[in-house]
Enzyme design. Structure first.
Site, PDB file in Angstrom:
ATOM      1  N   TYR A  68     -64.773 -75.314 -44.246  1.00  0.00           N
ATOM      2  CA  TYR A  68     -65.288 -74.430 -45.300  1.00  0.00           C
ATOM      3  C   TYR A  68     -65.847 -75.232 -46.473  1.00  0.00           C
ATOM      4  O   TYR A  68     -66.863 -74.878 -47.062  1.00  0.00           O
ATOM      5  CB  TYR A  68     -64.197 -73.451 -45.768  1.00  0.00           C
ATOM      6  CG  TYR A  68     -64.093 -72.252 -44.848  1.00  0.00           C
ATOM      7  CD1 TYR A  68     -63.087 -72.165 -43.888  1.00  0.00           C
ATOM      8  CD2 TYR A  68     -65.039 -71.236 -44.892  1.00  0.00           C
ATOM      9  CE1 TYR A  68     -63.023 -71.088 -43.016  1.00  0.00           C
ATOM     10  CE2 TYR A  68     -64.995 -70.160 -44.017  1.00  0.00           C
ATOM     11  CZ  TYR A  68     -63.983 -70.092 -43.081  1.00  0.00           C
ATOM     12  OH  TYR A  68     -63.941 -69.028 -42.209  1.00  0.00           O
ATOM     13  N   GLN A  98     -73.003 -59.157 -44.190  1.00  0.00           N
ATOM     14  CA  GLN A  98     -71.937 -59.825 -43.430  1.00  0.00           C
ATOM     15  C   GLN A  98     -71.785 -61.265 -43.927  1.00  0.00           C
ATOM     16  O   GLN A  98     -70.854 -61.958 -43.539  1.00  0.00           O
ATOM     17  CB  GLN A  98     -72.265 -59.834 -41.938  1.00  0.00           C
ATOM     18  CG  GLN A  98     -72.463 -58.451 -41.337  1.00  0.00           C
ATOM     19  CD  GLN A  98     -73.033 -58.551 -39.949  1.00  0.00           C
ATOM     20  OE1 GLN A  98     -72.301 -58.628 -38.948  1.00  0.00           O
ATOM     21  NE2 GLN A  98     -74.362 -58.569 -39.859  1.00  0.00           N
ATOM     22  N   ASN A  99     -72.734 -61.698 -44.753  1.00  0.00           N
ATOM     23  CA  ASN A  99     -72.752 -63.091 -45.212  1.00  0.00           C
ATOM     24  C   ASN A  99     -71.739 -63.324 -46.330  1.00  0.00           C
ATOM     25  O   ASN A  99     -71.458 -62.417 -47.111  1.00  0.00           O
ATOM     26  CB  ASN A  99     -74.164 -63.469 -45.709  1.00  0.00           C
ATOM     27  CG  ASN A  99     -75.209 -63.302 -44.642  1.00  0.00           C
ATOM     28  OD1 ASN A  99     -74.896 -63.251 -43.447  1.00  0.00           O
ATOM     29  ND2 ASN A  99     -76.456 -63.176 -45.041  1.00  0.00           N
ATOM     30  N   HIS A 116     -67.554 -59.279 -45.249  1.00  0.00           N
ATOM     31  CA  HIS A 116     -66.741 -60.392 -44.743  1.00  0.00           C
ATOM     32  C   HIS A 116     -66.237 -61.309 -45.829  1.00  0.00           C
ATOM     33  O   HIS A 116     -65.761 -62.406 -45.528  1.00  0.00           O
ATOM     34  CB  HIS A 116     -67.552 -61.190 -43.706  1.00  0.00           C
ATOM     35  CG  HIS A 116     -67.808 -60.420 -42.448  1.00  0.00           C
ATOM     36  ND1 HIS A 116     -68.785 -60.753 -41.546  1.00  0.00           N
ATOM     37  CD2 HIS A 116     -67.230 -59.286 -41.956  1.00  0.00           C
ATOM     38  CE1 HIS A 116     -68.789 -59.883 -40.544  1.00  0.00           C
ATOM     39  NE2 HIS A 116     -67.853 -58.983 -40.776  1.00  0.00           N
ATOM     40  N   THR A 184     -79.514 -60.187 -38.344  1.00  0.00           N
ATOM     41  CA  THR A 184     -78.191 -60.146 -37.720  1.00  0.00           C
ATOM     42  C   THR A 184     -78.337 -59.993 -36.210  1.00  0.00           C
ATOM     43  O   THR A 184     -79.243 -59.331 -35.732  1.00  0.00           O
ATOM     44  CB  THR A 184     -77.311 -59.010 -38.278  1.00  0.00           C
ATOM     45  OG1 THR A 184     -76.001 -59.093 -37.681  1.00  0.00           O
ATOM     46  CG2 THR A 184     -77.906 -57.640 -38.016  1.00  0.00           C
ATOM     47  N   ASN A 206     -86.299 -59.605 -37.534  1.00  0.00           N
ATOM     48  CA  ASN A 206     -85.577 -60.662 -36.810  1.00  0.00           C
ATOM     49  C   ASN A 206     -86.553 -61.284 -35.809  1.00  0.00           C
ATOM     50  O   ASN A 206     -87.162 -60.552 -35.037  1.00  0.00           O
ATOM     51  CB  ASN A 206     -84.389 -60.035 -36.068  1.00  0.00           C
ATOM     52  CG  ASN A 206     -83.420 -61.053 -35.537  1.00  0.00           C
ATOM     53  OD1 ASN A 206     -83.801 -62.162 -35.145  1.00  0.00           O
ATOM     54  ND2 ASN A 206     -82.137 -60.704 -35.536  1.00  0.00           N
TER      55      ASN A 206
HETATM   56  N1  APR Z   1     -85.118 -64.500 -40.325  1.00  0.00           N
HETATM   57  C1  APR Z   1     -84.485 -63.419 -39.794  1.00  0.00           C
HETATM   58  N2  APR Z   1     -83.551 -63.496 -38.819  1.00  0.00           N
HETATM   59  C2  APR Z   1     -83.277 -64.740 -38.350  1.00  0.00           C
HETATM   60  C3  APR Z   1     -83.898 -65.914 -38.837  1.00  0.00           C
HETATM   61  C4  APR Z   1     -84.850 -65.756 -39.877  1.00  0.00           C
HETATM   62  N3  APR Z   1     -85.491 -66.817 -40.391  1.00  0.00           N
HETATM   63  N4  APR Z   1     -83.394 -66.989 -38.144  1.00  0.00           N
HETATM   64  C5  APR Z   1     -82.490 -66.495 -37.271  1.00  0.00           C
HETATM   65  N5  APR Z   1     -82.429 -65.156 -37.377  1.00  0.00           N
HETATM   66  C6  APR Z   1     -81.600 -64.202 -36.640  1.00  0.00           C
HETATM   67  C7  APR Z   1     -81.206 -64.641 -35.252  1.00  0.00           C
HETATM   68  O1  APR Z   1     -82.214 -64.267 -34.314  1.00  0.00           O
HETATM   69  C8  APR Z   1     -79.917 -63.838 -35.047  1.00  0.00           C
HETATM   70  O2  APR Z   1     -80.203 -62.570 -34.486  1.00  0.00           O
HETATM   71  O3  APR Z   1     -80.390 -64.078 -37.357  1.00  0.00           O
HETATM   72  C9  APR Z   1     -79.376 -63.652 -36.456  1.00  0.00           C
HETATM   73  C10 APR Z   1     -78.129 -64.461 -36.740  1.00  0.00           C
HETATM   74  O4  APR Z   1     -77.122 -63.978 -35.888  1.00  0.00           O
HETATM   75  P1  APR Z   1     -75.648 -64.593 -36.043  1.00  0.00           P
HETATM   76  O5  APR Z   1     -75.738 -66.078 -36.122  1.00  0.00           O
HETATM   77  O6  APR Z   1     -74.834 -63.960 -34.963  1.00  0.00           O
HETATM   78  O7  APR Z   1     -75.155 -64.113 -37.475  1.00  0.00           O
HETATM   79  P2  APR Z   1     -74.593 -62.687 -37.869  1.00  0.00           P
HETATM   80  O8  APR Z   1     -75.261 -61.599 -37.107  1.00  0.00           O
HETATM   81  O9  APR Z   1     -74.656 -62.619 -39.343  1.00  0.00           O
HETATM   82  O10 APR Z   1     -73.050 -62.817 -37.401  1.00  0.00           O
HETATM   83  C11 APR Z   1     -72.171 -61.785 -37.776  1.00  0.00           C
HETATM   84  O11 APR Z   1     -70.301 -63.157 -37.030  1.00  0.00           O
HETATM   85  O12 APR Z   1     -69.546 -65.323 -36.967  1.00  0.00           O
HETATM   86  C12 APR Z   1     -69.357 -64.086 -37.559  1.00  0.00           C
HETATM   87  O13 APR Z   1     -68.484 -63.587 -39.670  1.00  0.00           O
HETATM   88  C13 APR Z   1     -69.573 -64.193 -39.041  1.00  0.00           C
HETATM   89  O14 APR Z   1     -70.753 -62.685 -40.521  1.00  0.00           O
HETATM   90  C14 APR Z   1     -70.834 -63.371 -39.280  1.00  0.00           C
HETATM   91  C15 APR Z   1     -70.825 -62.395 -38.112  1.00  0.00           C
END
Ligand code: APR
Length: 240
Positions: A68, A98-99, A116, A184, A206
């Protein structure tokens, strides 16, 4: 017409006023903050089970805090990008994120629901008190003045989301004219499940269609920093 053009046309027809923005790690990717999944994702290098669970923290609090503290340092150097800043132009929008990176707040948004938690807050493992901790720790793992271990004020896998956050997010999504879903993968519940409460116009931004894309009215295959300002401008035009 592109999906972005179609989305802008739909916004111009609807002229939405109650706007909810639901974001994931992808909204901060253009700020240089790694996402979790996907080719460059954090989970490629680390196992979430080894770091983001109560069991991992009980087993090795120093290792969890090293991870962290590394992320805190990286995020501290990051700047809000055009997506965060354009979302903040919607003065009455509810931003459900979720960030844990605090970039929506630094980008100027005010009504933020952190599903989160926040990587710059810590919680005493004995008393439960939550305090802001922006600066690097002198030693790891950090301890409360009462002597107990401090943990990140972050929801780990297997833990419940904050009840008040879920209630605020649910009410906002149910009452929204439009739901923007930005960056997401839509694979982590219960957060991703909240999106299903929306019955109106929904637009995903996305580069890769997420698990939520098929339920959206439009899925714009674009980076957040590129498409979000155009979508927000179309909403602002309709609110003048
Ligand atoms: N612009 C928009 N979307 C993007 C970009 C960008 N420049 N780059 C990547 N992405 C998309 C990816 O295609 C993916 O679908 O962002 C998404 C990220 O997905 P994850 O890494 O799974 O993140 P997230 O959806 O926020 O995860 C949810 O999971 O690990 C836990 O607690 C953590 O809050 C997190 C939760």
């Amino acid at each position: 017409m592109s999906v972005l053009d179609d989305s802008v046309a739909a916004i111009r027809d609807l002229q939405p006023h109650k706007v909810v923005v639901f974001t994931g790690a992808g909204v901060s990717a253009d700020s240089g903050v790694p996402t979790f999944r996907g080719p460059q994702g954090l989970w490629r290098s680390y196992r979430s089970e080894d770091l983001a669970t109560p069991e991992a923290f009980a087993r090795d609090p120093k290792l969890v805090w090293q991870w962290y503290e590394w992320r805190r340092g990286l995020i501290r150097e990051a700047q809000p990008n055009a997506a965060h800043r354009s979302i903040a132009q919607l003065a009455t929008a509810v931003v459900i994120t979720q960030n844990v990176d605090n970039l929506h707040a630094r980008g100027g948004s005010r009504d933020i629901v952190e599903l989160h938690g926040n990587i710059f807050r810590v919680r005493c493992t004995r008393e439960g008190t939550i305090t802001v901790a922006d600066e690097p720790f002198a030693s790891l793992p950090p301890h409360c003045a009462c002597g107990a271990l401090l943990r990140p004020d972050i929801v780990w896998f297997g833990e419940m989301l904050p009840e008040e956050a879920v209630e605020r997010a649910s009410a906002a999504i149910i009452g929204a004219d439009i739901l923007l879903i930005i960056g997401t993968s839509g694979v982590v519940y219960p957060a991703a499940g909240l999106v299903a409460l929306h019955r109106g116009l929904s637009i995903e931004i996305n580069p890769e269609a997420s698990a939520l894309a098929s339920a959206c009215t439009y899925a714009i295959p674009s980076r957040a920093a590129e498409a979000t300002p155009q979508i927000i401008n179309a909403i602002l035009e309709g609110q003048r």
